[in-house]
Scaffold this active site. Structure first.
Site, PDB file in Angstrom:
ATOM      1  N   HIS A   9       0.838  -1.207   0.000  1.00 19.02           N
ATOM      2  CA  HIS A   9       0.000   0.000   0.000  1.00 19.02           C
ATOM      3  C   HIS A   9       0.870   1.254   0.000  1.00 19.02           C
ATOM      4  O   HIS A   9       0.689   2.158  -0.827  1.00 19.02           O
ATOM      5  CB  HIS A   9      -0.906  -0.009   1.233  1.00 19.02           C
ATOM      6  CG  HIS A   9      -1.779   1.193   1.361  1.00 19.02           C
ATOM      7  ND1 HIS A   9      -3.130   1.173   1.075  1.00 19.02           N
ATOM      8  CD2 HIS A   9      -1.503   2.474   1.753  1.00 19.02           C
ATOM      9  CE1 HIS A   9      -3.641   2.380   1.271  1.00 19.02           C
ATOM     10  NE2 HIS A   9      -2.675   3.186   1.685  1.00 19.02           N
ATOM     11  N   GLU A  10       1.837   1.301   0.918  1.00 18.49           N
ATOM     12  CA  GLU A  10       2.700   2.481   1.025  1.00 18.49           C
ATOM     13  C   GLU A  10       3.654   2.596  -0.161  1.00 18.49           C
ATOM     14  O   GLU A  10       3.880   3.691  -0.679  1.00 18.49           O
ATOM     15  CB  GLU A  10       3.485   2.438   2.340  1.00 18.49           C
ATOM     16  CG  GLU A  10       2.623   2.557   3.588  1.00 18.49           C
ATOM     17  CD  GLU A  10       1.842   3.852   3.638  1.00 18.49           C
ATOM     18  OE1 GLU A  10       2.279   4.857   3.035  1.00 18.49           O
ATOM     19  OE2 GLU A  10       0.771   3.876   4.280  1.00 18.49           O
ATOM     20  N   HIS A  68       2.001   4.182  -3.180  1.00 16.63           N
ATOM     21  CA  HIS A  68       1.925   5.647  -3.127  1.00 16.63           C
ATOM     22  C   HIS A  68       3.230   6.266  -3.632  1.00 16.63           C
ATOM     23  O   HIS A  68       3.221   7.199  -4.443  1.00 16.63           O
ATOM     24  CB  HIS A  68       1.688   6.115  -1.691  1.00 16.63           C
ATOM     25  CG  HIS A  68       0.284   5.932  -1.201  1.00 16.63           C
ATOM     26  ND1 HIS A  68      -0.816   6.337  -1.932  1.00 16.63           N
ATOM     27  CD2 HIS A  68      -0.203   5.405  -0.046  1.00 16.63           C
ATOM     28  CE1 HIS A  68      -1.910   6.060  -1.245  1.00 16.63           C
ATOM     29  NE2 HIS A  68      -1.570   5.497  -0.099  1.00 16.63           N
TER      30      HIS A  68
END
Length: 217
Positions: free
Chosen positions: A23-24, A27
């Protein structure tokens, strides 16, 4: 009780770590694509979970919640990837894609875990298929939870940033001011049960759709 909890943690550990790590990283990768190298320069565009793990949010809080909920609830977070939105080529527009990258990564992982569950069910039952099956079920739910949670329109969650990107400039600026209160509001919603009331139907619906796509009945 203790043995059951240890088993729950062992099964949940890998899905949770991958869910927050990818998820990170997503980004950071998308931010770099649109012109902001901040996360890349900080070494955060990586699948190495050690670069994303937050002692409190990734370890202490999830374990504590598992303990107090008897293994029925899980919540945690990673160190946020640094993004300098002013360095994006088109800050307001590109913010949308940077924000949506995290939930999109969770959706992708939910599909991957659904495939692994289908595979576990297709193989002859052995010492590996049962743990894989349970881990895959956890992976689907964890990623659906993170996807739905982060899509809530509350800054600094991804859904809040998506809203800021889509709103007209004046409304976007006013809405962005909520960010300083975002985390306290989220905690209030969580401890009052409102967050669960909002999220549960959406998480269940997301999981059911994914399961139906893969024929997981």
């Amino acid at each position: 009780m203790l043995e059951s909890l240890i088993q729950t943690i062992a099964i949940a550990a890998l899905p949770v770590i991958f869910a927050i790590t990818l998820h990170e990283a997503a980004h950071g990768y998308v931010a770099r694509h649109f012109g902001d190298p901040t996360a890349w320069l900080a070494g955060r565009i990586t699948l190495n979970p050690l670069r994303h793990i937050d002692l409190v949010g990734t370890i202490i809080i999830p374990v504590a919640i598992l303990l107090f909920s008897g293994g029925s609830f899980l919540f945690g977070y990673a160190k946020p990837v640094p993004v300098d939105f002013s360095r994006l080529r088109h800050p307001k527009r590109d913010m949308l894609w940077v924000a949506i990258a995290g939930p999109a990564a969770n959706l992708f992982m939910a599909f991957c875990w659904a495939f692994m569950l289908k595979l576990a069910w297709a193989l002859p039952v052995n010492d590996y298929t049962v743990p894989l099956s349970e881990m895959s079920k956890t992976g689907i739910i964890v990623n659906c939870v993170l996807m739905v949670l982060n899509l809530l329109p509350l800054p600094p969650l991804d859904g809040g940033r998506i809203a800021v990107s889509l709103l007209p400039h004046r409304l976007a600026w006013k809405f962005a001011q909520l960010e300083r209160w975002g985390f306290p509001i989220l905690l209030l919603l969580m401890f009052t049960g409102i967050l669960n009331t909002i999220m549960s139907p959406l998480v269940i619906l997301s999981a059911r759709i994914i399961e139906s796509i893969f024929g997981l009945y």
